[in-house]
Design a protein around this motif. Structure first.
Motif, PDB file in Angstrom:
ATOM      1  N   UNK A  29       0.867  -1.173   0.000  1.00 21.44           N
ATOM      2  CA  UNK A  29       0.000   0.000   0.000  1.00 21.44           C
ATOM      3  C   UNK A  29       0.904   1.223   0.000  1.00 21.44           C
ATOM      4  N   UNK A  30       0.302   2.406   0.079  1.00 25.29           N
ATOM      5  CA  UNK A  30       1.102   3.625  -0.004  1.00 25.29           C
ATOM      6  C   UNK A  30       2.185   3.671   1.066  1.00 25.29           C
ATOM      7  N   UNK A  83       0.806   9.378 -10.494  1.00 21.73           N
ATOM      8  CA  UNK A  83       1.662   9.682  -9.344  1.00 21.73           C
ATOM      9  C   UNK A  83       1.819   8.455  -8.452  1.00 21.73           C
ATOM     10  N   UNK A  84       0.739   7.730  -8.247  1.00 21.88           N
ATOM     11  CA  UNK A  84       0.768   6.522  -7.429  1.00 21.88           C
ATOM     12  C   UNK A  84       1.684   5.472  -8.057  1.00 21.88           C
ATOM     13  N   UNK A  85       1.536   5.278  -9.363  1.00 25.08           N
ATOM     14  CA  UNK A  85       2.352   4.289 -10.072  1.00 25.08           C
ATOM     15  C   UNK A  85       3.825   4.691 -10.079  1.00 25.08           C
ATOM     16  N   UNK A  86       4.081   5.985 -10.191  1.00 22.35           N
ATOM     17  CA  UNK A  86       5.482   6.444 -10.177  1.00 22.35           C
ATOM     18  C   UNK A  86       6.152   6.136  -8.843  1.00 22.35           C
ATOM     19  N   UNK A  87       5.407   6.226  -7.748  1.00 21.00           N
ATOM     20  CA  UNK A  87       5.992   5.912  -6.443  1.00 21.00           C
ATOM     21  C   UNK A  87       6.410   4.455  -6.367  1.00 21.00           C
ATOM     22  N   UNK A  88       5.575   3.556  -6.883  1.00 26.96           N
ATOM     23  CA  UNK A  88       5.923   2.138  -6.912  1.00 26.96           C
ATOM     24  C   UNK A  88       7.116   1.902  -7.834  1.00 26.96           C
ATOM     25  N   UNK A  89       7.099   2.524  -9.007  1.00 26.07           N
ATOM     26  CA  UNK A  89       8.200   2.355  -9.955  1.00 26.07           C
ATOM     27  C   UNK A  89       9.508   2.874  -9.375  1.00 26.07           C
ATOM     28  N   UNK A  94      14.864   2.010  -7.081  1.00 26.46           N
ATOM     29  CA  UNK A  94      15.801   2.278  -5.995  1.00 26.46           C
ATOM     30  C   UNK A  94      16.394   0.975  -5.477  1.00 26.46           C
ATOM     31  N   UNK A  95      15.558  -0.047  -5.331  1.00 28.52           N
ATOM     32  CA  UNK A  95      16.049  -1.360  -4.918  1.00 28.52           C
ATOM     33  C   UNK A  95      16.980  -1.953  -5.964  1.00 28.52           C
ATOM     34  N   UNK A  96      16.563  -1.922  -7.218  1.00 31.18           N
ATOM     35  CA  UNK A  96      17.349  -2.548  -8.284  1.00 31.18           C
ATOM     36  C   UNK A  96      18.711  -1.894  -8.465  1.00 31.18           C
ATOM     37  N   UNK A  97      18.799  -0.600  -8.203  1.00 39.30           N
ATOM     38  CA  UNK A  97      20.045   0.134  -8.421  1.00 39.30           C
ATOM     39  C   UNK A  97      20.791   0.430  -7.127  1.00 39.30           C
ATOM     40  N   UNK A  98      20.392  -0.234  -6.049  1.00 42.20           N
ATOM     41  CA  UNK A  98      21.089  -0.031  -4.780  1.00 42.20           C
ATOM     42  C   UNK A  98      22.576  -0.333  -4.942  1.00 42.20           C
ATOM     43  N   UNK A 145       5.070  -1.877 -13.803  1.00 40.74           N
ATOM     44  CA  UNK A 145       6.242  -1.351 -13.093  1.00 40.74           C
ATOM     45  C   UNK A 145       7.227  -2.454 -12.729  1.00 40.74           C
ATOM     46  N   UNK A 146       6.733  -3.680 -12.523  1.00 42.00           N
ATOM     47  CA  UNK A 146       7.641  -4.789 -12.223  1.00 42.00           C
ATOM     48  C   UNK A 146       8.202  -5.410 -13.498  1.00 42.00           C
TER      49      UNK A 146
END
Length: 262
Positions: A29-30, A83-89, A94-98, A145-146
């Motif tokens: 969720x958010x 905007x909601x989808x951008x937050x998930x993306x 961020x995880x993938x490029x950690x 997004x996934x």
């Protein structure tokens, strides 16, 4: 930092992020999306963190999107949905490029966005009881997004099946597809994760960050003059670093390098 939906455990240079909504099967969720993003960003800037493990409390790793959240989103305007989808993306990227190596510890269901999290991590270790799915089509949705991370993990040909059918994927099938790197019995899951952590801690942290950058730079590119020059520049630059000099000296002197934990 105190989180509503996460527990953070640290053992020396290894941090485990536990998604902690067991009653909701760690569904997105958010709040969970925002807190995962914040946690990843904080770890990115912490030079003392070497490895990040992502795990889930309760029966599931993550069952994807929280249906209450999805119902709220159904009433959003197009711009609110963007905007909601951008937050998930953004969270997934961020995880993938950690900077640090990341491991998904999957013990149960990893569905929809949960499968996206597993695919976005550098490594995935799963118990035989785990299961996966890009289940979005069954809700009239798409795994947008996934998508980039699942495609990177299993390839376009296999994705053309599972994106369309939304079939449940067993842990063994996920291993055959290449999504899962290691498959273990449930009671051996943590030992296998620890084994991989130990292997990661033996490598140079700057070299591992550079290796992640290298993969992103060369994957699916033709081997042309530009790519050959790019790879030559990368190895030339890293050879001159103190970490590389230490690594080579440690090998020749038959001693552990200075980045190894005692």
């Amino acid at each position: 930092t105190m989180f509503q939906t996460l527990e953070i455990e640290r053992q020396n240079s290894v941090v485990t992020i536990w998604m902690n909504r067991p009653d909701r099967h760690n569904a997105f969720d958010e709040t969970l999306i925002a807190e995962l993003t914040a946690a990843f960003q904080a770890l990115e800037s912490d030079e003392s963190v070497r490895v990040v493990v992502l795990a889930g409390r309760g029966k599931s790793f993550s069952a994807g999107a929280d249906l209450n959240w999805m119902q709220r989103a159904a009433g959003y305007t197009i711009e609110q949905n963007r905007a909601d989808a951008r937050q998930l993306a953004t969270m997934l990227r961020t995880l993938a490029e950690l900077r640090q190596p990341t491991i998904a510890r999957v013990h149960g269901a990893a569905l929809g966005g949960g499968m996206g999290l597993a695919a976005a991590c550098d490594l995935c270790v799963a118990a035989t009881a785990a299961s996966f799915a890009t289940s979005e089509a069954r809700f009239g949705l798409i795994p947008a997004t996934i998508g980039p991370y699942v495609l990177r993990a299993i390839g376009a040909r296999q994705a053309s099946r599972y994106f369309l059918t939304a079939e449940r994927i067993t842990a063994r099938r996920a291993w055959e597809l290449g999504l899962v790197h290691e498959l273990t019995e449930p009671d051996a899951l943590d030992a296998k994760v620890r084994e991989i952590i130990n292997a990661l801690l033996a490598g140079g942290p700057q070299a591992q960050t550079a290796a992640k950058d290298l993969i992103r730079a060369v994957a699916d590119r033709p081997v042309d003059d530009a790519l050959v020059e790019d790879t030559a520049q990368r190895i030339a630059q890293i050879r001159a670093t103190p970490e590389a000099r230490e690594g080579l000296s440690a090998f020749l002197e038959k001693r552990p390098p200075n980045w190894m934990e005692s």
